[in-house]
Design a protein around this motif. Structure first.
Motif, PDB file in Angstrom:
ATOM      1  N   THR A  22      14.180  19.074   7.081  1.00  0.00           N
ATOM      2  CA  THR A  22      15.139  18.948   5.745  1.00  0.00           C
ATOM      3  C   THR A  22      16.491  18.869   6.341  1.00  0.00           C
ATOM      4  O   THR A  22      16.764  19.798   7.267  1.00  0.00           O
ATOM      5  N   ARG A  70       7.592  15.377   3.226  1.00  0.00           N
ATOM      6  CA  ARG A  70       7.789  15.406   1.941  1.00  0.00           C
ATOM      7  C   ARG A  70       7.696  16.866   1.245  1.00  0.00           C
ATOM      8  O   ARG A  70       7.973  17.262   0.276  1.00  0.00           O
ATOM      9  N   ARG A  73      10.287  19.036   1.939  1.00  0.00           N
ATOM     10  CA  ARG A  73      11.352  18.888   0.948  1.00  0.00           C
ATOM     11  C   ARG A  73      11.177  19.764  -0.515  1.00  0.00           C
ATOM     12  O   ARG A  73      12.082  20.304  -0.931  1.00  0.00           O
ATOM     13  N   GLU A  74      10.121  19.630  -0.861  1.00  0.00           N
ATOM     14  CA  GLU A  74       9.660  20.461  -1.966  1.00  0.00           C
ATOM     15  C   GLU A  74       9.688  21.737  -1.796  1.00  0.00           C
ATOM     16  O   GLU A  74       9.854  22.524  -2.691  1.00  0.00           O
ATOM     17  N   ARG A  76      11.384  23.674   0.193  1.00  0.00           N
ATOM     18  CA  ARG A  76      12.919  23.988   0.222  1.00  0.00           C
ATOM     19  C   ARG A  76      13.207  24.327  -1.270  1.00  0.00           C
ATOM     20  O   ARG A  76      14.171  25.383  -1.390  1.00  0.00           O
TER      21      ARG A  76
END
Length: 201
Positions: A22, A70, A73-74, A76
């Motif tokens: 990220t 993906r 990112r979630e 995080r």
């Protein structure tokens, strides 16, 4: 040990994936996550290598690496929400991840070891399996007594994440490097007669 060993591995994976895949800031400088042709190797390198855990390949398939990016990112968002005291938001993100990844428990056994509960995804590909496992580990952390032990580095210009495994739950930084940066800055401020904002809070 705060968690069962398998959950510890999955939390380590969650931290590594968020920190490596990220964008943001790392140890005082801007950080851009690997993309394109660099992503499959970076995603594989972020997965833990521990005794008794099947080592990941040197490079993941592109679709699996993209899925992990993906998920990172979630994930995080989970660390950030907990660090800001927004546990309800963290729970919503985790629940969405569990649903999206098709996370499910399963008893697995490696030769010479007892049966253990492991977590699988909707299919057995690396991206699905690790995403589901990390989501389940975060669910156990956020929904357990140690949910406050996941956090975001408090050093200036760093937003990397961590899981605090210390006895007294005193960790505030992602790394010894960031801790040293903050201590050095505080020392320089004291020598210059500037109040330390950390001690004033």
């Amino acid at each position: 040990m705060l968690f069962a060993s398998h959950v510890e591995v999955l939390l380590e994976a969650a931290v590594n994936l968020v920190n490596e895949l990220t964008d943001g800031e790392r140890r005082g400088t801007p950080y851009s996550a690997p993309r394109g042709a660099h992503l499959p190797m970076a995603a594989a390198a972020a997965l833990p290598r521990r005794p008794g855990v099947e080592p990941p390949p040197a490079e993941l398939p592109a679709d699996g690496a993209a899925r992990l990016a993906r998920a990172a990112r979630e994930m995080r968002g989970v660390f950030e929400a907990v660090a800001e005291g927004r546990v309800d938001d963290a729970a919503r993100i985790v629940n969405a991840l569990l649903l999206e990844t098709g996370a499910r428990p399963q008893l697995d056994r490696t030769p010479g070891e007892p049966w253990q509960v492991h977590f699988h995804g909707a299919d057995d590909r690396y991206g699905a399996g690790w995403s589901a496992g990390c989501a389940t580990a975060l669910a156990l952390a956020v929904g357990g007594e140690v949910g406050t032990r996941i956090g975001v580095c408090r050093a200036p210009h760093c937003d990397r994440v961590y899981v605090d495994g210390s006895r007294n739950s005193a960790r505030r930084f992602c790394s010894a490097s960031c801790q040293s940066r903050v201590k050095a800055a505080a020392f320089r401020a004291r020598r210059a007669g500037v109040p330390d904002p950390e001690s004033a809070s």
